[in-house]
Write an enzyme that holds these catalytic residues in place. Structure first.
Site, PDB file in Angstrom:
ATOM      1  N   VAL A   1       0.901  -1.148   0.000  1.00 34.76           N
ATOM      2  CA  VAL A   1       0.000   0.000   0.000  1.00 34.76           C
ATOM      3  C   VAL A   1       0.941   1.199   0.000  1.00 34.76           C
ATOM      4  CG1 VAL A   1      -1.735   1.298   1.290  1.00 34.76           C
ATOM      5  CG2 VAL A   1      -1.843  -1.207   1.236  1.00 34.76           C
ATOM      6  N   PRO A   2       1.194   1.792  -1.172  1.00 36.78           N
ATOM      7  CA  PRO A   2       2.283   2.759  -1.327  1.00 36.78           C
ATOM      8  C   PRO A   2       1.977   4.147  -0.762  1.00 36.78           C
ATOM      9  CG  PRO A   2       1.127   2.528  -3.392  1.00 36.78           C
ATOM     10  CD  PRO A   2       0.512   1.526  -2.440  1.00 36.78           C
ATOM     11  N   CYS A   3       1.942   4.237   0.557  1.00 40.79           N
ATOM     12  CA  CYS A   3       1.616   5.502   1.216  1.00 40.79           C
ATOM     13  C   CYS A   3       2.643   6.593   0.901  1.00 40.79           C
ATOM     14  CB  CYS A   3       1.479   5.295   2.715  1.00 40.79           C
ATOM     15  SG  CYS A   3       2.876   4.470   3.499  1.00 40.79           S
ATOM     16  N   HIS A   4       3.837   6.195   0.481  1.00 42.24           N
ATOM     17  CA  HIS A   4       4.849   7.198   0.109  1.00 42.24           C
ATOM     18  C   HIS A   4       4.437   7.979  -1.135  1.00 42.24           C
ATOM     19  CE1 HIS A   4       5.888   3.601  -2.220  1.00 42.24           C
ATOM     20  NE2 HIS A   4       6.469   4.417  -3.089  1.00 42.24           N
ATOM     21  N   ARG A   5       3.450   7.494  -1.864  1.00 44.63           N
ATOM     22  CA  ARG A   5       2.979   8.173  -3.073  1.00 44.63           C
ATOM     23  C   ARG A   5       1.901   9.209  -2.784  1.00 44.63           C
ATOM     24  NH1 ARG A   5       2.517   2.602  -6.597  1.00 44.63           N
ATOM     25  NH2 ARG A   5       4.769   2.200  -6.711  1.00 44.63           N
TER      26      ARG A   5
END
Length: 175
Positions: A134-138
């Site tokens: 879940v690419p929360c860095h995006r």
């Protein structure tokens, strides 16, 4: 039974925890190998063991992502049963953000049908137990600002991850 395993990536050693319904957590690298202690503290009853084939494939995809590739993340089974419904909805939207692209907390809140919930989206992503899958860095704050990042290294790690993915360099990072 719950298991944990550790694997090497371009950024260092990551960890992964799983149960019968899928991956329950991913641990990004930390200084001096602290990721092992952190993951085992979160799951004190877990057994460190070789992962089953589906979890092993998840570790390969995470390593590939950190090597600059674009592996499929959406088919990795996640056990979100411990997350509140709001967080699960945020994770579902965030999981669809493609490599090299970003969205804002406000955009995710609007897609949820709660346009005033940008801060709640940020808090949910701060609790994200599945970074990279879940690419929360995006997800960025308004006007391309970095916002926060709860993993070791904070916004510097976020910037590094976005750089690996080739995200546009016009983001404003809060250091």
């Amino acid at each position: 039974m719950q298991g944990v395993a550790f694997f090497e990536t371009r950024l260092g050693r990551c960890g992964i925890a799983w149960g019968p319904r899928g991956v329950v957590a991913v641990q990004l690298p930390e200084a001096a190998g602290a990721e092992r202690g952190r993951l085992l503290k979160r799951f004190p009853g877990a057994v460190e063991t070789a992962p089953p084939p589906d979890v092993l494939e998840a570790t390969r995809r995470i390593a590939a992502l950190l090597a600059g590739e674009s592996p499929d993340r959406e088919s990795i089974a996640l056990d979100m049963s411990a997350a509140p419904e709001f967080d699960r909805n945020v994770y579902a939207i965030t999981r669809r953000i493609g490599r090299g692209t970003t969205r804002s907390y406000g955009e995710i809140a609007a897609e949820l049908g709660e346009p005033g919930a940008a801060r709640a989206v940020g808090r949910a992503l701060g609790r994200n137990p599945f970074p990279l899958i879940v690419p929360c860095h995006r997800v960025l704050a308004a006007r391309g600002r970095s916002g926060g990042f709860s993993a070791y290294g904070g916004v510097m790690t976020k910037k590094k991850l976005l750089g690996i993915e080739g995200a546009p360099g016009n983001m404003e990072f809060d250091f």
